[in-house]
Design a protein around this motif. Sequence first.
Motif, PDB file in Angstrom:
ATOM      1  N   UNK A   9       0.869  -1.186   0.000  1.00  0.00           N
ATOM      2  CA  UNK A   9       0.000   0.000   0.000  1.00  0.00           C
ATOM      3  C   UNK A   9       0.895   1.222   0.000  1.00  0.00           C
ATOM      4  N   UNK A  10       0.840   1.989  -1.082  1.00  0.00           N
ATOM      5  CA  UNK A  10       1.600   3.229  -1.191  1.00  0.00           C
ATOM      6  C   UNK A  10       0.719   4.339  -0.633  1.00  0.00           C
ATOM      7  N   UNK A  25      11.000  -0.124 -11.965  1.00  0.00           N
ATOM      8  CA  UNK A  25      12.081  -0.279 -10.985  1.00  0.00           C
ATOM      9  C   UNK A  25      11.995  -1.642 -10.311  1.00  0.00           C
ATOM     10  N   UNK A  26      10.805  -2.079  -9.969  1.00  0.00           N
ATOM     11  CA  UNK A  26      10.651  -3.382  -9.330  1.00  0.00           C
ATOM     12  C   UNK A  26      10.987  -4.525 -10.279  1.00  0.00           C
ATOM     13  N   UNK A  27      10.716  -4.357 -11.568  1.00  0.00           N
ATOM     14  CA  UNK A  27      11.069  -5.400 -12.537  1.00  0.00           C
ATOM     15  C   UNK A  27      12.577  -5.636 -12.596  1.00  0.00           C
ATOM     16  N   UNK A  56       9.457 -10.129   1.055  1.00  0.00           N
ATOM     17  CA  UNK A  56       8.580  -8.972   0.943  1.00  0.00           C
ATOM     18  C   UNK A  56       9.197  -7.722   1.562  1.00  0.00           C
ATOM     19  N   UNK A  57      10.012  -7.877   2.583  1.00  0.00           N
ATOM     20  CA  UNK A  57      10.660  -6.708   3.191  1.00  0.00           C
ATOM     21  C   UNK A  57      11.590  -6.013   2.213  1.00  0.00           C
ATOM     22  N   UNK A  58      12.271  -6.799   1.380  1.00  0.00           N
ATOM     23  CA  UNK A  58      13.142  -6.205   0.357  1.00  0.00           C
ATOM     24  C   UNK A  58      12.311  -5.427  -0.653  1.00  0.00           C
ATOM     25  N   UNK A  59      11.167  -5.967  -1.057  1.00  0.00           N
ATOM     26  CA  UNK A  59      10.292  -5.254  -1.995  1.00  0.00           C
ATOM     27  C   UNK A  59       9.821  -3.934  -1.390  1.00  0.00           C
ATOM     28  N   UNK A  65      12.788   3.224  -0.973  1.00  0.00           N
ATOM     29  CA  UNK A  65      13.996   3.840  -1.535  1.00  0.00           C
ATOM     30  C   UNK A  65      13.679   4.750  -2.716  1.00  0.00           C
ATOM     31  N   UNK A  66      12.563   4.492  -3.382  1.00  0.00           N
ATOM     32  CA  UNK A  66      12.135   5.339  -4.499  1.00  0.00           C
ATOM     33  C   UNK A  66      11.417   6.597  -4.008  1.00  0.00           C
ATOM     34  N   UNK A  67      11.308   6.744  -2.685  1.00  0.00           N
ATOM     35  CA  UNK A  67      10.762   7.966  -2.112  1.00  0.00           C
ATOM     36  C   UNK A  67       9.298   7.919  -1.734  1.00  0.00           C
ATOM     37  N   UNK A  68       8.723   6.726  -1.695  1.00  0.00           N
ATOM     38  CA  UNK A  68       7.305   6.599  -1.368  1.00  0.00           C
ATOM     39  C   UNK A  68       7.124   6.016   0.029  1.00  0.00           C
TER      40      UNK A  68
END
Length: 75
Positions: A9-10, A25-27, A56-59, A65-68
């Motif tokens: 959830x962003x 980025x996730x790909x 899942x913690x890494x995801x 890290x992308x700022x969200x």
Amino acid sequence: MDIVDVVVRVEQQLEAAEQRRLEERLRQVEGVIAPRFNAPHSHLLLVAYNPALLDSRRLLGVVRDEGFAAQLVGM
């Protein structure tokens, strides 16, 4: 190969361009199979991944890290 889904959830409502950038980025993360936002809920990101290669913690860390601001959602 096992495949697991997780919902992230962003906190922010993302524009389409921001969604595409985050999905792309996730790909790039080894083990991610299919990141996709759950329309019409532009703040819910469903990520299919191989749990043998990452967790899942890494995801969640990549999203942050992308700022969200984000959190994992239990299923």
